[in-house]
Design an enzyme around this catalytic site. Sequence first.
Site, short mmCIF file in Angstrom:
data_model
loop_
_atom_site.label_atom_id
_atom_site.label_comp_id
_atom_site.label_asym_id
_atom_site.label_seq_id
_atom_site.Cartn_x
_atom_site.Cartn_y
_atom_site.Cartn_z
N HIS A 68 0.81 -1.22 0.00
CA HIS A 68 0.00 0.00 0.00
C HIS A 68 0.85 1.27 0.00
O HIS A 68 0.30 2.37 -0.18
CB HIS A 68 -0.99 -0.01 1.18
CG HIS A 68 -0.40 0.37 2.50
ND1 HIS A 68 0.00 -0.56 3.44
CD2 HIS A 68 -0.15 1.58 3.06
CE1 HIS A 68 0.46 0.07 4.52
NE2 HIS A 68 0.38 1.37 4.30
N SER A 105 3.98 2.95 8.11
CA SER A 105 3.62 1.90 7.17
C SER A 105 4.85 1.39 6.42
O SER A 105 5.73 2.17 6.03
CB SER A 105 2.60 2.41 6.15
OG SER A 105 1.35 2.57 6.74
N GLY A 106 4.88 0.08 6.19
CA GLY A 106 5.97 -0.51 5.45
C GLY A 106 7.19 -0.85 6.28
O GLY A 106 8.06 -1.60 5.84
N ASP A 119 -0.24 -7.53 1.67
CA ASP A 119 0.29 -6.16 1.70
C ASP A 119 1.82 -6.22 1.83
O ASP A 119 2.39 -5.95 2.89
CB ASP A 119 -0.34 -5.40 2.87
CG ASP A 119 -0.07 -3.91 2.80
OD1 ASP A 119 0.50 -3.44 1.80
OD2 ASP A 119 -0.43 -3.21 3.78
N GLY A 167 2.67 6.88 8.46
CA GLY A 167 4.07 7.15 8.17
C GLY A 167 4.98 6.02 8.61
O GLY A 167 6.12 5.91 8.14
#
Length: 265
Positions: free
Chosen positions: A72, A212-213, A117, A210
């Site tokens: 995402h 994320s990942g 994801d 922020g």
Amino acid sequence: MKLLVLALFVVGAYGCGQPTFPPVLSRVVGGQDVRPHSWPWQISLQYLAGDRWGHTCGGTLVSDQWVLTAAHCIGNRQYRVALGKNNLLEEENGSIYLGTSKIIVHEDWNSFFIRNDIALIKLESPVPFSDTIQPSCFPPKDYILPNHAPCYVTGWGRIYTGGPIADILQQALLPVVDHATCTLPDWWGSQVKETMVCAGGDGVVSGCNGDSGGPLNCQNSSGIWEVHGIVSFGSGLSCNMAKKPTVFTRVSAYSDWISAHMTSN
């Protein structure tokens, strides 16, 4: 023989999951500034907006040319990867910026149901390992973390709901929540699948926009750090809701997918 020994020493000087500057592992509730460069696999994924680069997501360096992040996080933008960073607003010795040569989003990524994801980013050139840039290790295939395992989330995400992103890399203790608990009706219910791992949910600290990942960092029995999760989603209402732990893509569920793409690309 001396040359051979030296070569082996240099190759092994920066093994995965063994930071030169080990993190200070506080059990204090809430996020805190990290010891600089204690998570040397943490990267900042940045995109070009006009003539400026901005942080959008985190990620994990897993080899000299590959970064693991969330599907995402990827869109129709020009990206670069910042490595060896601690403070995003400062020029820092040892930090570098590299463009991407390939971005591989999982072919079954579903943005509506938030499934698969996960994405891989190939850097435009191999990065030299140093005291400030090192890879994380992978967990064993299909490994399931035990309930309450003391893992840490790291990132430059918002420091509170609706607040600014952090300038300095943050870390927070997020104990693992087992699948049976996380899928209870008053927790995440059926939204959480076996390919995910939950951590946190105490209503005080969690991942936030922020982050994320970025990685869920967990130490194995030998003290080596492994990337067990990729920050995927949390509550849309608040970054710190009770019984709504941060949900991560479980890296050990995608071992074959990761290996296949890193090998063939």
